[in-house]
Write a protein that holds these residues in place. Structure first.
Motif, PDB file in Angstrom:
ATOM      1  N   TYR A 127       0.867  -1.204   0.000  1.00 49.69           N
ATOM      2  CA  TYR A 127       0.000   0.000   0.000  1.00 49.69           C
ATOM      3  C   TYR A 127       0.895   1.242   0.000  1.00 49.69           C
ATOM      4  O   TYR A 127       0.917   2.007   0.964  1.00 49.69           O
ATOM      5  CB  TYR A 127      -0.902   0.006   1.244  1.00 49.69           C
ATOM      6  N   SER A 128       1.660   1.435  -1.062  1.00 49.11           N
ATOM      7  CA  SER A 128       2.632   2.541  -1.091  1.00 49.11           C
ATOM      8  C   SER A 128       1.964   3.918  -1.055  1.00 49.11           C
ATOM      9  O   SER A 128       2.590   4.916  -0.677  1.00 49.11           O
ATOM     10  CB  SER A 128       3.519   2.439  -2.332  1.00 49.11           C
ATOM     11  N   ASP A 129       0.666   3.970  -1.384  1.00 45.65           N
ATOM     12  CA  ASP A 129      -0.018   5.273  -1.412  1.00 45.65           C
ATOM     13  C   ASP A 129      -0.328   5.803  -0.020  1.00 45.65           C
ATOM     14  O   ASP A 129      -0.763   6.953   0.123  1.00 45.65           O
ATOM     15  CB  ASP A 129      -1.316   5.162  -2.223  1.00 45.65           C
ATOM     16  N   VAL A 130      -0.126   5.011   1.046  1.00 42.39           N
ATOM     17  CA  VAL A 130      -0.464   5.498   2.391  1.00 42.39           C
ATOM     18  C   VAL A 130       0.640   6.404   2.944  1.00 42.39           C
ATOM     19  O   VAL A 130       0.476   7.029   3.982  1.00 42.39           O
ATOM     20  CB  VAL A 130      -0.740   4.335   3.388  1.00 42.39           C
ATOM     21  N   VAL A 131       1.779   6.443   2.251  1.00 44.86           N
ATOM     22  CA  VAL A 131       2.905   7.275   2.697  1.00 44.86           C
ATOM     23  C   VAL A 131       3.307   8.189   1.534  1.00 44.86           C
ATOM     24  O   VAL A 131       3.238   7.784   0.365  1.00 44.86           O
ATOM     25  CB  VAL A 131       4.109   6.382   3.101  1.00 44.86           C
ATOM     26  N   GLU A 132       3.742   9.379   1.880  1.00 43.54           N
ATOM     27  CA  GLU A 132       4.166  10.307   0.817  1.00 43.54           C
ATOM     28  C   GLU A 132       5.380   9.719   0.097  1.00 43.54           C
ATOM     29  O   GLU A 132       6.324   9.230   0.731  1.00 43.54           O
ATOM     30  CB  GLU A 132       4.554  11.658   1.436  1.00 43.54           C
ATOM     31  N   PRO A 133       5.389   9.788  -1.243  1.00 45.71           N
ATOM     32  CA  PRO A 133       6.490   9.196  -2.020  1.00 45.71           C
ATOM     33  C   PRO A 133       7.856   9.712  -1.597  1.00 45.71           C
ATOM     34  O   PRO A 133       8.850   8.978  -1.634  1.00 45.71           O
ATOM     35  CB  PRO A 133       6.180   9.590  -3.464  1.00 45.71           C
ATOM     36  N   ALA A 134       7.920  10.949  -1.145  1.00 51.86           N
ATOM     37  CA  ALA A 134       9.218  11.548  -0.801  1.00 51.86           C
ATOM     38  C   ALA A 134       9.909  10.806   0.339  1.00 51.86           C
ATOM     39  O   ALA A 134      11.144  10.704   0.376  1.00 51.86           O
ATOM     40  CB  ALA A 134       9.016  13.022  -0.421  1.00 51.86           C
ATOM     41  N   VAL A 135       9.129  10.347   1.293  1.00 58.67           N
ATOM     42  CA  VAL A 135       9.740   9.703   2.479  1.00 58.67           C
ATOM     43  C   VAL A 135       9.685   8.180   2.435  1.00 58.67           C
ATOM     44  O   VAL A 135      10.246   7.518   3.290  1.00 58.67           O
ATOM     45  CB  VAL A 135       9.065  10.204   3.786  1.00 58.67           C
ATOM     46  N   LEU A 136       8.974   7.644   1.435  1.00 61.04           N
ATOM     47  CA  LEU A 136       8.752   6.186   1.389  1.00 61.04           C
ATOM     48  C   LEU A 136      10.078   5.406   1.381  1.00 61.04           C
ATOM     49  O   LEU A 136      10.283   4.489   2.175  1.00 61.04           O
ATOM     50  CB  LEU A 136       7.913   5.828   0.152  1.00 61.04           C
ATOM     51  N   GLU A 137      10.977   5.841   0.493  1.00 61.24           N
ATOM     52  CA  GLU A 137      12.236   5.102   0.340  1.00 61.24           C
ATOM     53  C   GLU A 137      13.061   5.144   1.623  1.00 61.24           C
ATOM     54  O   GLU A 137      13.626   4.144   2.067  1.00 61.24           O
ATOM     55  CB  GLU A 137      13.017   5.707  -0.829  1.00 61.24           C
TER      56      GLU A 137
END
Length: 1192
Positions: free
Chosen positions: A1140-1150
């Motif tokens: 569910y990668s959309d639950v976190v902002e892409p900038a901080v996901l990695e």
């Protein structure tokens, strides 16, 4: 009569049926496939996998023909030539040659090398290549022994070429000037080299020696030297070491083969020396079975060398053996066929001296008959048969006399077994003259019943089996007239063995021997009739033999008395209690065939034995007295005679005395009491059922005391005997009350009733569980006249037993027995809606009865024995069914809708649970109530839908034990509102369980249902409400909540609630989150915590304010005191962010995923906490704060 369909009894093998199913091959049907396999060897040998697959397939095909190897005969030569073509091809690499020889060995293993040997090509041109190939082999290579084995066999065939081997040597000086070894010596060296290896090549080397040494040219120049070498190796080697054993084995094999295949005149000069060397080896003292067996084999071969090879003229010859003539069984014809053995022929005109060594040989063979291993005894028996056939009549008779000494009771079972094998061998060869039959038959009859107790078991089944073989051999060997004086004894003994032997192989052997006698002799009374009833398959089931076949055979007067005598003399005192009990039941069934004999001869013999000193005899005799008495009384009643018609005053007194005698000698105590109590209880039951005229006799009080005492002391007996004693006492109580406690008006004596019922009810609150069990069942067995006016007291007492209190929480067995007793009491007193609650099941007490039974269905007690509450649930379900059907058939209006709904819902829940046995029982009860028609059970919720899900046609075929059949049906009940809650509760335990098959099919069925309702919002809402209610009701109930969390994890991962993910702050995930959080609060259960992590990760997919709470909860778990929980949480949160990668902002996901994957979450808490706080900051989740512990 074909008994092939019968179930085999305990511990009995089912191979006969399998053989009959499997052995229907009529040709080598895979010949083409085998030809292809052999043809493809060049292509497959290079790769290990393809090579192994080819070998496995070939072995699979060949093994099918192990029992019918003759089917291969037409194809052997073709297969061999194809494989030898590969071998002869100089371009074949060694691995391919080894593979070809491996295939050849597999064929040899199935067909036997003797049949295979002549097919080897044995031309002159093969000699040198085979020798060269053998020379290249490494004798110690464990991978290629098949190659060496087959090459040695091939060489043993080639060396028979009729040319002097010196011709092959040519110029022995080679070009290099070195002398080459002569071919003869090369072959001998090969043989010697392989006689001392430990693999199968040693056997082939022995065959090579036997073929090679007997060649005229080799014999003259090498035989003496070779035998010297063998004997020196024998004398130097010790059979106590591994290497020595291998060498001795090879030498003995070589000598045995040599003396078997060599001419007598060639071997005779060396025989005495070999025998002397063999004596010095003292093989009889060796602990190696194979060496002793080879020693026996060699001894008999030496014996046959000492005596001239001639057929004894004195032997018995039967002449014509027409089965058709035998079966006509005309007495006069049989008599006229009798042939006299010519006395003149016995005086052999070729008299010659028998060497002194023969005495030594026969002595060794007779000792070999007593060896501890069967194959040694069998070899010795064959030796006795072979050598006796070459001896003069007087010496042969001496051998038979010595052989009969094996059958004394000072000898072991081994001697008896060996003796029987030897007798059969002599009979088969016509060496037992008719004059000796009178000595042999009594021995044979004793061997047919040989059974010697050793500790807790017995020996002798092999002796009985061998005795059947003797009977079989005699049937084929003798004219019917010779055996006529013994026919009645032999036929009775064989019938008894076929029907009453403890072991299935002995019963089948006796049946086969009986069949052979019926066919060959034609003089067995009622042979064909008995054979039809007691064939090979019918005697496979012991209970059927004792209780059914025996009764049929006892109907023939010739067999009745011998059968009864055998049971009384040999079986009621048998060491196995199962046999004793079966024997007494058989006596009961046979009694109508000979009532006078039973009453006047058998019973007077049994009565003293029933109070004798031997425990087993006493036990069997008491049971036999009980069964015979009951049978005689039934017979008297059927013929309208007095009950005591068959009994003398002395017999009746003897039956009464049994209890008093045992009591006065204190034989009810200790381990012996465990057999005596149930036996006397059975006697009480049978005498009561027989309506014996003992009313008012003091013995009734004694019997009642024994029943009460047995129930009161159940705790003192071993757990194995408890159930049997309890059931025997309860059955005896029911029979005793029915017969002796009722007066002419059909009522009980008030004082006796008061004493009995009050005493029994008071014992229900005993602190010992077993005493509660016993008296619960006793109350359930009381007849109606004793319960009349006391029903409420009894039901109240039983109800108290079913209530779980802290001090008796593990008393599951007493709760089970109380529930069984309640149903029995209800069935006994009957139903009357407006009757008194002291006398009937009526409207005043029916609700209380149901309430008690329904509490039993909720018993999930567990202890060190496992789910003991399952016994209670099973009993409760059975009792609910019995009481409901009782009410339905009498006054159905007493069943109200609410109770019926409760019953069906609880049964549905049990039908969805994880333990196969209880699920099957619940399903069976559920369908019984649903499909009952006389009249139908009222108020069943959703009857029409249930009838559709469970059609009547499938009631018998539906296998509730199989998860694959049960769960797809039971999950359909989730769509019925009345059942939804209970079925879901049951399913939670199964879907979240540990058993792989249950888990797989229950989960699959649940997900199939969820898929079906995805398009129906109201059905999904209803399901979710029920799910939350199940969770709420079972909060902190680990039996349900732990598997429920696992199930929720799977459901969230499978997208069962995708419909709610689009709505913000949907109440279902919010409530579910709250319940999960509450469930794991302060929990230290690893399984529960790990399941909850999965649920929290699944809840992240729902939108709204709750997402932050879920993250907060997960981050709390990242710093859990248990390292395994921290590690699991990190791993699952990582997977969650991937999914569910959309639950976190892409900038901080990695960055977040890097922290999760790189951190060692099993490190010290302060380190971990720092990394966790970084994650909190990244995802903008409040940092969890440490709460200081309040001081105590």
């Amino acid at each position: 009569m074909d008994g092939a369909g019968r179930e085999p009894e305990e511990g009995e093998e089912r191979e006969p049926g399998a053989i009959s199913d499997r052995n229907i091959l009529d040709s080598f049907s895979e010949s083409r496939e085998v030809a292809e396999l052999i043809g493809n060897l060049r292509g497959v040998f290079g790769e290990l996998v393809t090579r192994e697959m080819a070998v496995e397939r070939f072995i699979g095909i060949m093994d099918k023909y192990q029992e019918q190897p003759h089917l291969l005969d037409r194809h052997l030569e073709g297969m061999m030539n194809s494989l030898l073509e590969i071998v002869r091809d100089s371009g074949s690499p060694p691995p391919l040659v080894h593979l070809a020889f491996k295939f050849l060995y597999i064929i040899t293993k199935v067909r036997g090398y003797k049949r295979f040997l002549p097919l080897f090509p044995h031309e002159v041109r093969d000699l040198q290549p085979v020798l060269d190939m053998l020379a290249k082999q490494n004798p110690r290579d464990p991978e290629t022994w098949e190659t060496r084995y087959m090459l040695l066999l091939w060489l043993s065939m080639i060396c028979l070429i009729p040319f002097d081997l010196a011709r092959f040597d040519g110029n022995l000086v080679s070009l290099e000037g070195q002398a080459r070894q002569p071919t003869m010596d090369r072959i001998l060296e090969m043989a010697k080299c392989y006689l001392v290896v430990s693999d199968k090549a040693r056997d082939a080397a022995a065959v090579l020696v036997s073929k090679f040494i007997v060649r005229p040219d080799v014999r003259q120049s090498r035989m003496a030297d070779f035998l010297d070498w063998v004997l020196s190796m024998l004398s130097k080697s010790s059979s106590q070491t591994m290497e020595g054993t291998v060498i001795v084995n090879g030498m003995l094999q070589a000598l045995a083969q040599l003396f078997k295949h060599g001419k007598r005149e060639d071997c005779l000069p060396y025989a005495a020396t070999v025998l002397e060397c063999l004596d010095n080896c003292k093989l009889s003292e060796s602990n190696q079975m194979v060496l002793r067996k080879l020693g026996m084999k060699l001894v008999q071969r030496l014996g046959l060398t000492f005596v001239k090879p001639k057929v004894a003229k004195w032997r018995y010859q039967r002449g014509c053996r027409s089965l058709a003539a035998n079966l006509q069984a005309q007495g006069a014809a049989v008599q006229s066929q009798k042939k006299e053995v010519a006395a003149a022929e016995a005086d052999d005109d070729e008299e010659y001296d028998i060497p002194g060594e023969i005495e030594n040989v026969v002595e060794q063979l007779l000792v070999g008959l007593k060896d501890k291993d069967t194959i040694v005894r069998w070899s010795a028996a064959k030796g006795i048969g072979r050598i006796t056939g070459r001896l003069p009549k007087e010496l042969a008779d001496d051998v038979i006399g010595s052989l009969l000494d094996c059958f004394s009771f000072q000898e072991t079972d081994n001697a008896w077994h060996g003796g029987c094998l030897a007798l059969a061998e002599l009979g088969r060869r016509g060496l037992l003259l008719p004059s000796r039959i009178s000595d042999v038959v009594p021995v044979m009859l004793r061997a047919l019943t040989y059974d010697e107790k050793r500790g807790a078991c017995s020996v002798g089944s092999n002796v009985r089996d061998a005795a059947c073989y003797v009977c079989w051999a005699f049937a084929r060997a003798y004219e019917p007239a010779e055996l006529i004086p013994f026919i009645s004894h032999i036929s009775s003994a064989l019938v008894i063995a076929a029907v009453f032997d403890r072991d299935v192989n002995c019963r089948r052997a006796a049946s086969a021997a009986f069949q052979e006698n019926v066919g060959r002799q034609g003089t067995f009374p009622h042979g064909i009739d008995i054979l039809t009833a007691a064939d090979y398959f019918a005697v496979g089931n012991r209970v059927n033999c004792y209780l059914t076949i025996s009764v049929y055979i006892a109907g023939f007067p010739e067999y009745t008395q011998p059968m009864i005598d055998h049971l009384v003399n040999m079986k009621i005192n048998h060491w196995d209690s199962v046999i004793r009990e079966l024997a007494t039941k058989a006596l009961h069934n046979i009694t109508p065939q000979a009532p006078e004999y039973m009453a006047n001869m058998v019973l007077p013999r049994l009565l003293p034995l029933s109070v004798g000193s031997d425990l087993h005899t006493r036990h069997g005799a008491i049971l036999a007295c009980a069964e015979i008495t009951h049978a005689l009384c039934k017979l008297a009643q059927e013929n309208n005679r007095s009950v005591t018609y068959y009994f003398t005053e002395k017999s009746l007194e003897g039956l009464k005395q049994i209890h008093q005698e045992l009591c006065s000698r204190q034989l009810y105590r200790g381990l012996g009491g465990e057999l005596m109590r149930p036996a006397v209880c059975t006697l009480i039951e049978k005498l009561s059922l027989s309506k014996m005229p003992f009313r008012g006799d003091p013995i009734i009080g004694g019997w009642q005391w024994l029943i009460n005492d047995s129930l009161r002391h159940l705790t003192l007996v071993s757990s194995a005997a408890r159930q049997h004693i309890k059931e025997s006492a309860v059955s005896a109580l029911a029979a005793l009350c029915n017969e002796f406690y009722i007066n002419e008006r059909g009522e009980a004596d008030p004082a006796l009733q008061d004493e009995l019922v009050t005493q029994y009810v008071s014992e229900l609150q005993n602190t010992e569980e077993m005493i509660r069990c016993g008296f619960s069942r006793a109350l359930g067995a009381l007849p109606r006249f004793l319960l009349k006016g006391r029903l409420q007291q009894v039901l109240e007492g039983l109800k108290k037993v079913t209530i779980i209190s802290p001090e008796d929480v593990s008393f599951a067995e007493s709760r089970r027995d109380a529930l069984i007793a309640i149903a029995k009491v209800c069935q006994t007193v009957g139903v009357k809606g407006d009757g008194s609650q002291q006398e009937y099941v009526c409207k005043d007490n029916v609700d209380q009865i149901y309430a008690t039974l329904l509490t039993g269905v909720t018993d999930y007690t567990t202890d060190s024995r496992g789910d003991v509450g399952g016994w209670v649930r099973e009993a409760a379900m059975t009792s609910l069914m019995e009481v409901t059907l009782l009410l339905v058939q009498n006054e159905a209006e007493l069943i109200n809708a609410n109770i019926c709904k409760q019953i069906m819902c609880w049964l549905a829940q049990q039908s969805a649970e994880k333990i196969d046995k209880f699920r099957a029982h619940a399903g069976s009860v559920f369908l019984t109530l649903l499909h009952f028609d006389h009249p139908p059970v009222p108020h069943i919720p959703h009857r029409e839908e249930l009838e559709r899900i469970f059609p009547r046609s499938e009631k018998e075929t539906l296998n509730w034990n199989a998860a694959s059949e049960a769960f797809p049906r039971i999950t359909q009940l989730l769509g019925l509102p009345a059942y939804q809650y209970h079925v879901l509760l049951g399913l939670s335990v199964s879907v979240g369980g540990l058993t792989e098959t249950t888990l797989r099919y229950s989960a699959q069925s649940l997900f199939d249902y969820m898929k079906k309702i995805q398009s129906d919002p109201s059905a999904l809402e209803s399901f979710c409400e029920t799910l939350l209610k199940v969770f709420e009701d079972n909060l902190r109930n680990d039996r349900v909540s732990v598997p429920l969390l696992t199930m929720l994890d799977q459901m969230l991962a499978n997208g069962c609630f995708d419909m709610f993910t689009e709505q913000e702050n949907h109440p279902f995930p919010v409530k579910l989150f709250t319940l999960c959080k509450e469930e794991i609060k302060r929990s230290k259960d690893i399984r529960k915590l790990r399941s909850s992590i999965g649920v929290f990760c699944g809840l992240i997919q729902f939108q709204g304010d709750m997402r932050e709470k879920v993250f907060f909860q997960l981050f709390l778990l990242l710093c859990h005191p248990f390292p395994i929980i921290r590690k699991t949480t990190a791993s699952q949160v990582y997977e969650m962010l991937l999914t569910y990668s959309d639950v976190v902002e892409p900038a901080v996901l990695e960055q977040a995923m890097a922290i999760l994957s790189d951190t060692n979450w099993e490190a010290e808490l302060p380190v971990v906490r720092e990394r966790r706080n970084c994650l909190c900051d990244l995802l903008r989740v409040p940092r969890p704060q440490l709460v200081p512990k309040s001081s105590a």
